[in-house]
Design a protein around this motif. Structure first.
Motif, short mmCIF file in Angstrom:
data_model
loop_
_atom_site.label_atom_id
_atom_site.label_comp_id
_atom_site.label_asym_id
_atom_site.label_seq_id
_atom_site.Cartn_x
_atom_site.Cartn_y
_atom_site.Cartn_z
N ILE A 130 0.99 -1.22 0.01
CA ILE A 130 0.19 0.01 0.01
C ILE A 130 1.04 1.24 0.02
O ILE A 130 1.70 1.73 0.93
N ASN A 131 0.88 2.06 -0.93
CA ASN A 131 1.63 3.27 -1.10
C ASN A 131 1.00 4.40 -0.15
O ASN A 131 -0.15 5.02 -0.65
N GLY A 132 1.27 4.35 0.84
CA GLY A 132 0.79 5.59 1.78
C GLY A 132 1.49 7.02 1.90
O GLY A 132 1.35 7.70 2.68
N SER A 133 2.59 7.16 0.88
CA SER A 133 3.12 8.19 0.73
C SER A 133 2.38 9.54 0.59
O SER A 133 1.51 9.58 -0.56
N THR A 134 2.57 10.46 1.25
CA THR A 134 1.74 11.77 0.96
C THR A 134 2.19 12.35 -0.54
O THR A 134 1.44 13.37 -1.08
N HIS A 135 3.41 11.93 -1.20
CA HIS A 135 3.59 12.39 -2.36
C HIS A 135 3.27 11.46 -3.47
O HIS A 135 3.29 11.87 -4.66
N TYR A 136 2.56 10.35 -3.22
CA TYR A 136 2.09 9.48 -4.21
C TYR A 136 0.66 10.01 -4.68
O TYR A 136 -0.08 10.48 -3.99
N HIS A 137 0.48 9.99 -6.14
CA HIS A 137 -0.66 10.40 -6.73
C HIS A 137 -1.42 9.45 -7.50
O HIS A 137 -0.54 9.09 -8.41
N SER A 138 -2.28 8.85 -7.02
CA SER A 138 -3.07 7.71 -7.72
C SER A 138 -4.08 8.47 -8.67
O SER A 138 -4.46 9.69 -8.74
N ARG A 139 -4.80 7.65 -9.66
CA ARG A 139 -5.81 8.33 -10.51
C ARG A 139 -7.07 8.34 -9.76
O ARG A 139 -8.01 9.17 -10.35
N TRP A 140 -7.34 8.07 -8.51
CA TRP A 140 -8.27 8.37 -7.86
C TRP A 140 -8.11 9.42 -6.79
O TRP A 140 -9.01 9.78 -5.99
#
Length: 275
Positions: free
Chosen positions: A86-96
């Motif tokens: 699970i990518n919980g990084s605040t810098h990660y941006h998913s399409r949702w």
């Protein structure tokens, strides 16, 4: 001219007999090994059959202990589990994620399938709920789908709730659109707030029910005086696609295209099954 009983002939016969005897012993040893291997294979097979049966029963028992009854369970478990992080990084941006736009709404639409489906009466009875007032397949669709109970996916409902909360946090955007979503168009603020509260509590109950035992580590980052949580957590995941495929396979498409929601209340129910 030699006779058949000369010493040289006797020596040749003795040599031939010895060679034949050696060959015969070799063949017998090979056959003996083959027979032993065959019996060993049979014995292994006889041991494996009950072992497989026990493992199968154990797997079924585990499923009964770990999961609520559902006709969809077998299809999902057949795909097994896979490891994911699970990518919980605040810098990660998913399409949702992000500010609302058409692409973002389309991404949520792709994973929120609240389509109405049909399951058999026997499958419905395994859910542990009273079926006295359960909605059944309407008469006009019986020739195509047969008798059964109309259901929808709780997974889809949870995702629907999460999407409603997301939209509620951006309601200024959605209320300003030429086509205002049904959520805001048909509900006053009081009803809307109850809807959102319902969704928040449904998600709370599910999270407290599943009790995720994953652990979060912490780390030091240069330039920061406080330790930082690492929300990138390894998980064992079931197949989301398998569940989506099961929903689509059992969907009653005609009900999902009708105005309103599913089967009208004045629609007479089928009487072909005693409940």
């Amino acid at each position: 001219m030699r006779t058949l009983h000369q010493p040289e002939d006797e020596e040749l016969l003795a040599d031939d007999s010895s060679a034949l005897l050696t060959s015969l012993k070799t063949v017998l040893r090979q056959k003996s090994r083959t027979i032993k291997l065959q019996w060993a294979a049979i014995g292994l097979l006889l041991l494996t059959i009950p072992l497989v049966s026990v493992l199968s029963r154990s797997e079924q028992r585990c499923s009964e202990l770990l999961f609520a009854p559902s006709p969809a369970l077998e299809s999902v478990l057949d795909h097994g589990y896979h490891e994911d992080v699970i990518n919980g990084s605040t810098h990660y941006h998913s399409r949702w994620q992000g500010h609302p736009n058409e692409d973002l709404d389309a991404a949520w639409h792709d994973i929120v399938n609240e389509g109405l489906m049909k399951i058999s009466f026997e499958q419905a009875e395994s859910l542990g709920k009273s079926l006295d007032q359960a909605v059944q397949v309407p008469p006009d669709l019986l020739p195509k789908y047969g008798e059964g109970i109309v259901v929808s996916s709780d997974m889809a409902h949870e995702l629907h709730c999460l999407n409603m909360i997301r939209m509620y946090t951006h309601q200024d955007y959605y209320r300003s659109q030429p086509q205002v979503p049904l959520l805001f168009r048909q509900n006053n603020e009081n009803v809307l707030r109850k809807h959102i509260d319902h969704c928040i509590d449904v998600l709370r109950q599910n999270l407290m029910c599943t009790v995720d035992t994953s652990l979060i580590t912490h780390r030091w980052i240069d330039g920061r005086p406080l330790m930082q949580p690492d929300f990138n957590v390894k998980k064992k995941c079931r197949s989301f696609d398998a569940m989506m495929n099961w929903i689509e396979t059992h969907e009653i498409k005609e009900l999902n295209r009708r105005p309103g929601y599913g089967v009208p209340r004045d629609q007479p129910l089928t009487s072909g099954h005693e409940m």
